[in-house]
Motif scaffolding. Structure first.
Motif, PDB file in Angstrom:
ATOM      1  N   LEU A 107      32.589  47.275  32.203  1.00 20.87           N
ATOM      2  CA  LEU A 107      32.765  45.888  32.654  1.00 20.87           C
ATOM      3  C   LEU A 107      31.492  45.380  33.320  1.00 20.87           C
ATOM      4  N   ASP A 108      30.848  46.246  34.115  1.00 23.58           N
ATOM      5  CA  ASP A 108      29.619  45.846  34.802  1.00 23.58           C
ATOM      6  C   ASP A 108      28.497  45.550  33.807  1.00 23.58           C
ATOM      7  N   CYS A 109      28.551  46.184  32.656  1.00 27.43           N
ATOM      8  CA  CYS A 109      27.523  45.965  31.654  1.00 27.43           C
ATOM      9  C   CYS A 109      27.729  44.622  30.936  1.00 27.43           C
ATOM     10  N   VAL A 110      28.996  44.235  30.732  1.00 31.08           N
ATOM     11  CA  VAL A 110      29.290  43.001  29.980  1.00 31.08           C
ATOM     12  C   VAL A 110      29.198  41.777  30.901  1.00 31.08           C
ATOM     13  N   LYS A 111      29.584  41.955  32.143  1.00 29.26           N
ATOM     14  CA  LYS A 111      29.718  40.809  33.055  1.00 29.26           C
ATOM     15  C   LYS A 111      28.464  39.916  33.141  1.00 29.26           C
ATOM     16  N   PRO A 112      27.261  40.486  33.283  1.00 29.56           N
ATOM     17  CA  PRO A 112      26.091  39.614  33.458  1.00 29.56           C
ATOM     18  C   PRO A 112      25.867  38.649  32.298  1.00 29.56           C
ATOM     19  N   VAL A 113      26.367  39.003  31.115  1.00 30.46           N
ATOM     20  CA  VAL A 113      26.147  38.147  29.936  1.00 30.46           C
ATOM     21  C   VAL A 113      26.940  36.847  30.045  1.00 30.46           C
ATOM     22  N   PHE A 114      28.052  36.881  30.788  1.00 28.54           N
ATOM     23  CA  PHE A 114      28.936  35.710  30.833  1.00 28.54           C
ATOM     24  C   PHE A 114      29.053  35.121  32.241  1.00 28.54           C
ATOM     25  N   GLU A 115      28.329  35.720  33.179  1.00 28.02           N
ATOM     26  CA  GLU A 115      28.494  35.336  34.586  1.00 28.02           C
ATOM     27  C   GLU A 115      28.129  33.883  34.862  1.00 28.02           C
ATOM     28  N   HIS A 116      27.213  33.322  34.051  1.00 26.87           N
ATOM     29  CA  HIS A 116      26.750  31.955  34.323  1.00 26.87           C
ATOM     30  C   HIS A 116      27.770  30.905  33.884  1.00 26.87           C
ATOM     31  N   LEU A 117      28.781  31.312  33.115  1.00 25.22           N
ATOM     32  CA  LEU A 117      29.735  30.328  32.598  1.00 25.22           C
ATOM     33  C   LEU A 117      30.604  29.779  33.736  1.00 25.22           C
ATOM     34  N   PRO A 118      31.027  28.517  33.619  1.00 29.64           N
ATOM     35  CA  PRO A 118      31.779  27.895  34.722  1.00 29.64           C
ATOM     36  C   PRO A 118      33.252  28.294  34.703  1.00 29.64           C
ATOM     37  N   CYS A 119      33.507  29.592  34.744  1.00 31.66           N
ATOM     38  CA  CYS A 119      34.900  30.054  34.728  1.00 31.66           C
ATOM     39  C   CYS A 119      34.954  31.432  35.363  1.00 31.66           C
ATOM     40  N   GLU A 120      36.184  31.877  35.584  1.00 26.88           N
ATOM     41  CA  GLU A 120      36.370  33.180  36.221  1.00 26.88           C
ATOM     42  C   GLU A 120      36.107  34.307  35.218  1.00 26.88           C
ATOM     43  N   PHE A 121      35.516  35.392  35.693  1.00 24.85           N
ATOM     44  CA  PHE A 121      35.373  36.602  34.882  1.00 24.85           C
ATOM     45  C   PHE A 121      36.487  37.557  35.296  1.00 24.85           C
ATOM     46  N   VAL A 122      37.334  37.937  34.341  1.00 20.39           N
ATOM     47  CA  VAL A 122      38.467  38.805  34.659  1.00 20.39           C
ATOM     48  C   VAL A 122      38.298  40.134  33.928  1.00 20.39           C
ATOM     49  N   GLY A 123      38.219  41.209  34.686  1.00 20.48           N
ATOM     50  CA  GLY A 123      38.193  42.539  34.080  1.00 20.48           C
ATOM     51  C   GLY A 123      39.612  43.083  34.037  1.00 20.48           C
ATOM     52  N   THR A 124      39.999  43.639  32.892  1.00 26.47           N
ATOM     53  CA  THR A 124      41.363  44.168  32.775  1.00 26.47           C
ATOM     54  C   THR A 124      41.340  45.392  31.874  1.00 26.47           C
TER      55      THR A 124
END
Ligand SMILES: NC(=O)c1ccc[n+]([C@@H]2O[C@H](COP(=O)([O-])OP(=O)(O)OC[C@H]3O[C@@H](n4cnc5c(N)ncnc54)[C@H](O)[C@@H]3O)[C@@H](O)[C@H]2O)c1
Length: 438
Positions: A184-201
């Motif tokens: 999850l930590d590897c994928v998160k930075p790719v989408f972190e700038h988007l104006p929405c919540e990042f949900v790991g599940t």
């Protein structure tokens, strides 16, 4: 980041162009040489608002390249998104051929690599596919094990054709089901700038989420159209009706009524649904989806009944009888239906409902029980703790905190609770646990 994308169709081509625009270096992989040729020349293989200009720009800047060589794409990147097609087979099942082919090829490429690589499946796949079908191929072909040589995730794609770049930039949320926090930590930075919540599940939740969302959209469309046909047949303006339906953000367009649980009941929903279906019959308006609602609701009662009977437990204590918490209204309560079915099957049943105690009931409700449900009235007990202690199986039908506490306190290891309401803090239970549909 260096990112590989497998499948340059609608999802892959849009993701590739947007990721390259966001500053990543992207390598697109496809088996279709025509698509690769187009992309090499800076043309997108799909028609979408803004995609041609964006693709030309990122190809010219050297940020989007393409290849048919999977090994090359994997060796140069740390993250892969798999966006190949998962078309329907004639029987409705999914053709996973392309996914399995790509998984095997990625596995082979990983075999010769020292660095860690995360594979993210973005194609829509049925729950279980990533762990049961993709993972074994990756491990078998790479000779590595999950978490050591590579990580694995599923990320549902929510873009809609026609508005895909806008949807990519404004998703409702980013949901990633990963095998580990590292993934999850590897994928998160790719989408972190988007104006929405990042949900790991977890992966299964993320896989099912995509189907739940698409089914919900389909149900909403059919609902609006069925209301439309009935309204039209009765000379009512359905556009205005549905406009007003969507104005209600408390009960209609909201999380209300969208939590899995037990069947609905009470004095309004069943009655008014039946009346609506009768109107439709009079108007010759065929409403198959709304017509399926009551049978589906009955199926939820049957589902609970099937579990109880199959459990082999004969002493059952039911906590709750009215159709919802905080009322003594028994009209069309699905718990009454369940109780009647259990009695019919010879189950030794006791019932406790703090709002439905004969000693406290007054007026119409007391008369209702005495006249219509004397067989149920005889099974009512006032003491919840004794009922729980005496039962092999406790059916929890109301979510009141004090009733949940009674179950937590009094249900022991050799007992089981069938939870119809989705109680919080299940880890505090000492007894066995079964959710009605979770
Ligand atoms: N189209 C949408 O709006 C949308 C939205 C959300 C999710 N999805 C899901 O995403 C997935 C892809 O959908 P799409 O519409 O982009 O499909 P698509 O058919 O447009 O593209 C799939 C691409 O995969 C390529 N491909 C097939 N086998 C391959 C292989 N072994 N290696 C590399 N490439 C290969 C094909 O040549 C094709 O270009 C599907 O599972 C779909 O259900 C689609």
């Amino acid at each position: 980041m260096n990112i590989a994308i497998f499948g340059m169709g609608y999802v892959g081509a849009v993701s590739a162009a947007c990721l390259a625009r966001d500053g990543h270096h992207v390598i697109g992989v496809d088996v279709d040489p025509g698509k690769l040729d187009l992309l090499r020349k800076g043309h997108s293989p799909i028609v979408e608002e803004g995609i041609q200009e964006l693709t030309a720009d990122v190809v010219t800047k050297g940020r989007l390249q393409v290849t048919d060589d999977v090994g090359e794409a994997i060796r140069q990147t740390a993250l892969s998104f798999v966006c190949v097609g998962t078309p329907s087979q004639p029987n409705g099942s999914q053709d996973l051929g392309a996914i399995e082919h790509v998984a095997s090829q990625i596995g082979e490429a990983l075999a010769g690599m020292d660095s860690y690589h995360v594979v993210v499946i973005r194609s829509t796949v049925r729950p279980g596919t990533v762990i049961d079908r993709v993972l074994p191929l990756l491990e078998q072909h790479s000779g590595k094990t999950l978490g050591e040589g590579f990580g694995l995730a599923f990320q549902p794609e929510f873009l809609r054709e026609g508005t895909s770049i806008r949807d990519y930039d404004n998703p409702p949320f980013t949901v990633v089901g990963g095998d580990s926090q590292r993934t999850l930590d590897c994928v998160k930075p790719v989408f972190e700038h988007l104006p929405c919540e990042f949900v790991g599940t977890d992966i299964g939740t993320a896989e099912m989420l995509k189907y739940a969302c698409n089914a919900f959209h389909a149900v909403k469309i059919v609902f609006a159209n069925e209301i439309g046909r009935l309204s039209q047949s009765m000379g009512v303006d359905s556009l205005e009706v549905m406009r007003l339906v969507t104005q209600d953000k408390q009960l209609n367009i909201s999380p209300a009524y969208l939590r899995p649980g037990f069947a609905f009941g009470g004095s309004c929903l069943p009655k008014d649904l039946r009346a609506l279906l009768y109107m439709a019959k009079e108007q010759d308006a065929d409403l198959p989806m709304l017509g399926g609602v009551i049978p589906s609701n009955q199926q939820q009662v049957q589902h609970a009944l099937d579990y109880i009977l199959a459990s082999g437990k004969r002493r059952v204590g039911m906590v709750g009888l009215s159709f919802k918490s905080g009322t003594d209204d028994l009209r069309e309560s699905p718990l009454v239906t369940l109780a009647e079915q259990l009695i019919g099957k010879g189950i030794d049943l006791q019932i406790h409902d703090p709002n439905v105690q004969l000693s406290r009931l007054i007026g119409a409700n007391r008369r209702y029980i005495e006249e219509k449900l004397p067989h149920i009235g005889r099974l009512l007990v006032d003491d919840c703790s004794t009922l729980i202690q005496d039962a092999e199986l406790v059916v929890l039908g109301l979510s009141d905190a004090h009733l949940v506490e009674q179950v937590v306190t009094h249900a022991g290891e050799d007992q089981t609770v069938l939870d119809l309401v989705g109680i919080p803090g299940r880890d505090r239970l000492r007894c066995g646990y079964r959710g009605v549909c979770w």
